[in-house]
Design an enzyme around this catalytic site. Sequence first.
Site, PDB file in Angstrom:
ATOM      1  N   HIS A   1      16.193   6.577  -1.802  1.00 58.80           N
ATOM      2  CA  HIS A   1      14.865   6.189  -2.286  1.00 58.80           C
ATOM      3  C   HIS A   1      14.905   5.065  -3.330  1.00 58.80           C
ATOM      4  O   HIS A   1      13.962   4.293  -3.450  1.00 58.80           O
ATOM      5  CB  HIS A   1      14.149   7.400  -2.901  1.00 58.80           C
ATOM      6  CG  HIS A   1      13.766   8.434  -1.890  1.00 58.80           C
ATOM      7  ND1 HIS A   1      14.700   9.164  -1.185  1.00 58.80           N
ATOM      8  CD2 HIS A   1      12.570   8.855  -1.444  1.00 58.80           C
ATOM      9  CE1 HIS A   1      14.095   9.984  -0.357  1.00 58.80           C
ATOM     10  NE2 HIS A   1      12.789   9.821  -0.490  1.00 58.80           N
TER      11      HIS A   1
ATOM     12  N   LEU B   1      -9.709   0.699   0.286  1.00 62.57           N
ATOM     13  CA  LEU B   1      -9.072  -0.616   0.379  1.00 62.57           C
ATOM     14  C   LEU B   1     -10.115  -1.681   0.033  1.00 62.57           C
ATOM     15  O   LEU B   1     -11.229  -1.639   0.575  1.00 62.57           O
ATOM     16  CB  LEU B   1      -8.550  -0.874   1.798  1.00 62.57           C
ATOM     17  CG  LEU B   1      -7.814  -2.202   1.910  1.00 62.57           C
ATOM     18  CD1 LEU B   1      -6.377  -2.076   1.425  1.00 62.57           C
ATOM     19  CD2 LEU B   1      -7.824  -2.743   3.322  1.00 62.57           C
TER      20      LEU B   1
ATOM     21  N   GLU C   1     -14.234   5.435   2.956  1.00 62.01           N
ATOM     22  CA  GLU C   1     -14.253   4.292   3.883  1.00 62.01           C
ATOM     23  C   GLU C   1     -13.921   4.797   5.276  1.00 62.01           C
ATOM     24  O   GLU C   1     -13.815   6.004   5.491  1.00 62.01           O
ATOM     25  CB  GLU C   1     -13.257   3.220   3.420  1.00 62.01           C
ATOM     26  CG  GLU C   1     -11.823   3.720   3.342  1.00 62.01           C
ATOM     27  CD  GLU C   1     -10.827   2.652   2.888  1.00 62.01           C
ATOM     28  OE1 GLU C   1     -11.092   1.461   3.073  1.00 62.01           O
ATOM     29  OE2 GLU C   1      -9.770   3.040   2.368  1.00 62.01           O
TER      30      GLU C   1
ATOM     31  N   TYR D   1       1.256  -5.079   4.115  1.00 56.39           N
ATOM     32  CA  TYR D   1       0.894  -6.017   5.175  1.00 56.39           C
ATOM     33  C   TYR D   1      -0.463  -6.634   4.895  1.00 56.39           C
ATOM     34  O   TYR D   1      -1.186  -6.220   3.985  1.00 56.39           O
ATOM     35  CB  TYR D   1       0.902  -5.325   6.545  1.00 56.39           C
ATOM     36  CG  TYR D   1      -0.273  -4.409   6.808  1.00 56.39           C
ATOM     37  CD1 TYR D   1      -0.396  -3.181   6.169  1.00 56.39           C
ATOM     38  CD2 TYR D   1      -1.279  -4.771   7.706  1.00 56.39           C
ATOM     39  CE1 TYR D   1      -1.474  -2.334   6.428  1.00 56.39           C
ATOM     40  CE2 TYR D   1      -2.354  -3.933   7.968  1.00 56.39           C
ATOM     41  CZ  TYR D   1      -2.447  -2.720   7.318  1.00 56.39           C
ATOM     42  OH  TYR D   1      -3.515  -1.905   7.560  1.00 56.39           O
TER      43      TYR D   1
ATOM     44  N   LYS E   1      -2.477  -2.165   0.491  1.00 59.57           N
ATOM     45  CA  LYS E   1      -2.459  -2.303   1.949  1.00 59.57           C
ATOM     46  C   LYS E   1      -1.028  -2.003   2.420  1.00 59.57           C
ATOM     47  O   LYS E   1      -0.234  -2.897   2.730  1.00 59.57           O
ATOM     48  CB  LYS E   1      -2.947  -3.698   2.374  1.00 59.57           C
ATOM     49  CG  LYS E   1      -3.497  -3.698   3.808  1.00 59.57           C
ATOM     50  CD  LYS E   1      -4.403  -4.879   4.056  1.00 59.57           C
ATOM     51  CE  LYS E   1      -4.718  -5.090   5.532  1.00 59.57           C
ATOM     52  NZ  LYS E   1      -5.467  -4.040   6.199  1.00 59.57           N
TER      53      LYS E   1
HETATM   54  C1  PLP Z   1      -8.417   1.383   5.376  1.00 57.51           C
HETATM   55  C2  PLP Z   1      -9.088   0.066   5.585  1.00 57.51           C
HETATM   56  N1  PLP Z   1     -10.231  -0.190   4.936  1.00 57.51           N
HETATM   57  C3  PLP Z   1     -10.891  -1.353   5.091  1.00 57.51           C
HETATM   58  C4  PLP Z   1     -10.410  -2.338   5.956  1.00 57.51           C
HETATM   59  C5  PLP Z   1     -11.174  -3.634   6.100  1.00 57.51           C
HETATM   60  O1  PLP Z   1     -10.534  -4.642   5.377  1.00 57.51           O
HETATM   61  P1  PLP Z   1     -10.708  -6.190   5.752  1.00 57.51           P
HETATM   62  O2  PLP Z   1     -12.168  -6.466   5.719  1.00 57.51           O
HETATM   63  O3  PLP Z   1      -9.976  -6.904   4.691  1.00 57.51           O
HETATM   64  O4  PLP Z   1     -10.129  -6.369   7.109  1.00 57.51           O
HETATM   65  C6  PLP Z   1      -9.210  -2.115   6.651  1.00 57.51           C
HETATM   66  C7  PLP Z   1      -8.686  -3.137   7.543  1.00 57.51           C
HETATM   67  O5  PLP Z   1      -7.727  -2.965   8.233  1.00 57.51           O
HETATM   68  C8  PLP Z   1      -8.525  -0.891   6.459  1.00 57.51           C
HETATM   69  O6  PLP Z   1      -7.376  -0.636   7.094  1.00 57.51           O
END
Ligand code: PLP
Length: 278
Positions: A101, A199, A175, A32, A143
């Site tokens: 799967h 991410l 994070e 997503y 993502k």
């Molecule tokens: C695990 C994770 N890290 C970081 C972010 C921040 O990413 P972005 O700045 O692209 O929204 C998100 C955003 O949903 C996230 O789910």
Amino acid sequence: MTTVYLNGEYKPLLEASINVLDRGFTFGDGVYEVIPIFNRTLFRFDEHMQRLENSLKAIFMENPYSSIKWRSIFEKLIDTVEQSEQSIYLQITRGVSERDHDISLADNPTIFAMSRPIVKQELSAGINAITHEDIRWQYCDIKAITLLPSVLLRHKAKQQGAKEAILIRDGYLTEGAASNVFICKDDEIFTPPKNNHVLPGITRDLLLEILASNNMSYSESTISEGALFNADEVWLTSSTWEIVPVIKLDNMPIGTGETGPLWQTINQLYQEFKSGYC
Ligand SMILES: Cc1ncc(COP(=O)(O)O)c(C=O)c1O
């Protein structure tokens, strides 16, 4: 009534439905994106499209549409929402197959998108966060829609009166459950490097770009749990939260326990960038 896009059609949300054998439903087999819209403009569209491309590639799927087609879908959805600040949610799953799967059984992705108003939360006074072991998998750079660990982490944070869980893997910061993390110590700014445990946040990267263009130095380097607690300031970034100061971590104050001066500067620069862009 919210209008959504589903597999080539625009329809009212309540009329949009998918097959129960969709692999997004049975396996969480999909990816997503969330793209903020400011002043009815798609913010950092190309960057979000690139991350989508990377996520799809990592799960052995092809992007079903060109960027031009995605843009035209999003613009139609944006027009259906009254508010000028919105966020596009888009999800692509591997589609319907028998519950097996084997990915070769699915050849028709399910493509879903909608736009929703951003409900602005007043977070500039700072939020509380907790720390937690990073219980997620080894592919956090994708993502993926499979978000159960993050859902549980946010729930644990809420149970403790906090808004975010900041994650620690082997003694180092990765994070937040749904945000990237920055710390400041003695006017130096640090954020963990991008790797498979983080991410690649679009807001994170933009913030680094803004720092660089204002000749403010920063470092993408590993941050120990101790350094996190010793920071003068901690900030979280995400597309919908933008840049949010953390003032308490596990109920202990960060720095003075109030929004710090560097955050004020950075947030102002970010808001100026946004106004120029949109
Ligand atoms: C695990 C994770 N890290 C970081 C972010 C921040 O990413 P972005 O700045 O692209 O929204 C998100 C955003 O949903 C996230 O789910």
